[in-house]
Design an enzyme around this catalytic site. Structure first.
Site, PDB file in Angstrom:
ATOM      1  N   CYS A 170      -6.167   0.371   2.291  1.00  0.00           N
ATOM      2  CA  CYS A 170      -5.151   0.387   3.344  1.00  0.00           C
ATOM      3  C   CYS A 170      -5.286  -0.861   4.217  1.00  0.00           C
ATOM      4  O   CYS A 170      -6.375  -1.138   4.729  1.00  0.00           O
ATOM      5  CB  CYS A 170      -5.278   1.644   4.189  1.00  0.00           C
ATOM      6  SG  CYS A 170      -4.019   1.760   5.491  1.00  0.00           S
ATOM      7  N   GLY A 187       4.045  -0.414  -7.259  1.00  0.00           N
ATOM      8  CA  GLY A 187       5.329  -0.837  -7.802  1.00  0.00           C
ATOM      9  C   GLY A 187       5.842  -0.035  -8.975  1.00  0.00           C
ATOM     10  O   GLY A 187       6.761  -0.480  -9.674  1.00  0.00           O
TER      11      GLY A 187
END
Length: 351
Positions: A103, A216
Site C-alpha cells: 500500500c 490491472g
C-alpha cells in the site's frame, strides 16, 4: 510450499482472490461477494496492528462464518506488535494472515509500513518470521515489484528470496512499482506500468512456492491468461465495480468456464432475498442500509435497468430509516431475464 500451506485447501492452484481494499472490502462487502462465489478467497481491509492491540477488536476483527475462506491483512512494521496482533486474531477464525507490503498511501508511509517496506527486505523477513512463530495459520505477503527508483529486476528476486526464506507460505505480487512521492494512491494503481513478465519469471524461479498476481486484471478472460503462468490471480477494482463477474468464478475455477467468456447465470432473486435478510438484521441492530447497499451498485453491469438500479441504491438507501425494501425496488428495476446486453468495445471489435 510449506507444510502449513499444503494442508490449506485454497492454496491448491488455481486460486481466485478479491484483493484487500481499504474502505471497500469490509464485512458487508465480503458477505455479498461470498453469495456470488463459494470458492473465491476474500481479504479484509488492511487492519493496522496497533489498532488491533489497542482498539475495538470486535469491530475490527469479527466476521460472519459465511465469509470463509477469508484472510486477514495486517499492516505494521514492528515485529512484536505484528506478532501480538496475530495472537489476538487467532481466536477469530481467519484462514490466513497476510502482511501488507504494497500500500502506497500517505497514512501508511507515515507508519513506515506498506510499500515503503520494499526498501528493507531483511526487515520484512524479520516481520514474517515473527508472525510465523506465533501463527498456526499460513502467513503470506502482498507486495509490489519495487518502489521509486528501485530496479525491479534487481530488488524483487532478493525480496522474494528473503521473505520465502523467512517462511512466507505464499506471495501475492502487484505487478507495478509504487511511487511513494509524487503519485496519489489512485495514481499508483494506474500510472506505473505493469510488468507481468517479471512476475511470471519470479514464479518460474520459485516453482514450489505459491505465487499469485495482481494489478490491472479486468475480467475472467484475462484471469485465465494469467493462470497459465501463476498459481493465483487477484482482482481488486474490477471485482468491486463489476461485482457480477464473481458469479462466474466457481465455474471458471472448476474448468467449466475456462476463458471466462460466458458467465453462468446467477440466481439473482435468491441473492436479492439473502441480501434483504442480511440488511434487515443489520438495521435491526442499529446499522444503516447504506453500509450494505454501497457494495452492491456494481452488480448489474451491462443489464438493462442497471443505471436505475444504481440510482435507487445510491439515493434511497442513504435516507434515514431506509430498509430492505429498497433492495427489492432496485432489483425490480433490472431486466434480470434479459441478462447483460452490452459488451466492451474491445470485445465487440474482437468478435
Amino acid at each position: 510450499m510449506t507444510q502449513a500451506a499444503r494442508k490449506t485447501g485454497y492454496f491448491k492452484a488455481p486460486v481466485f482472490a478479491v484483493a484487500p481494499m481499504i474502505d471497500w472490502t469490509d464485512r458487508h462487502c465480503r458477505f455479498l461477494h461470498r453469495q456470488l462465489s463459494k470458492s473465491a478467497l476474500l481479504y479484509t481491509e488492511m487492519v493496522v496492528a496497533d489498532a488491533i492491540i489497542h482498539g475495538p477488536r470486535e469491530r475490527l476483527l469479527s466476521f460472519s462464518p459465511a465469509e470463509h475462506p477469508v484472510a486477514l491483512q495486517l499492516g505494521g512494521s514492528d515485529p512484536a506488535k505484528l506478532a501480538e496482533a496475530v495472537r489476538i486474531a487467532a481466536d477469530y477464525g481467519y484462514d490466513e494472515i497476510n502482511l501488507n507490503v504494497g500500500c502506497p498511501s500517505d497514512r501508511v508511509q507515515s507508519g513506515t509500513f506498506g510499500a515503503c517496506l520494499m526498501r528493507d527486505p531483511a526487515h520484512v523477513a524479520d516481520l514474517v518470521s515473527a508472525m510465523k512463530r506465533v501463527s498456526s495459520l499460513p502467513v503470506t505477503v502482498k507486495c509490489r515489484i519495487g518502489v521509486d527508483d528501485q530496479e525491479p529486476t534487481d530488488v524483487l528476486p532478493d525480496f522474494l528470496a528473503r521473505v520465502i526464506g523467512a517462511g512466507a507460505d505464499a506471495v501475492w505480487i502487484h505487478a507495478r512499482k509504487a511511487w511513494l512521492q509524487g503519485l496519489s494512491p489512485k495514481e499508483n494503481r494506474e500510472i506505473p506500468p505493469l510488468d507481468y513478465d517479471l512476475v511470471y519469471a519470479m514464479k518460474r524461479e520459485n516453482p514450489d512456492v505459491f505465487m499469485g498476481i495482481n494489478g490491472g486484471i479486468a475480467d475472467l478472460e484475462q484471469a485465465a491468461n494469467h493462470l497459465a503462468h501463476m498459481d493465483g490471480v487477484m482482482l481488486g477494482r474490477a471485482a468491486y465495480h463489476n461485482t457480477g463477474l464473481l458469479a462466474g468464478v466457481d465455474a471458471f475455477l472448476a474448468g467449466a468456464n475456462p476463458a471466462g467468456v460466458a458467465t453462468p447465470e446467477a440466481d439473482w432473486l435468491a441473492l436479492r432475498d439473502t441480501m434483504m435478510d442480511y440488511a434487515a438484521e443489520l438495521t435491526a441492530r442499529g446499522g444503516r442500509l447504506h453500509h450494505v447497499t454501497r457494495h452492491m451498485v456494481g452488480l448489474f453491469q451491462g443489464f438493462a435497468g442497471a443505471r436505475r438500479f444504481r440510482q435507487i441504491l445510491s439515493t434511497d438507501a442513504t435516507r434515514p430509516g431506509a430498509g430492505p425494501e429498497v433492495i427489492a425496488a432496485a432489483f425490480a428495476a433490472v431486466d434480470i431475464e434479459g441478462g447483460p446486453r452490452v459488451q466492451s468495445e474491445e470485445k465487440k471489435l474482437a468478435g
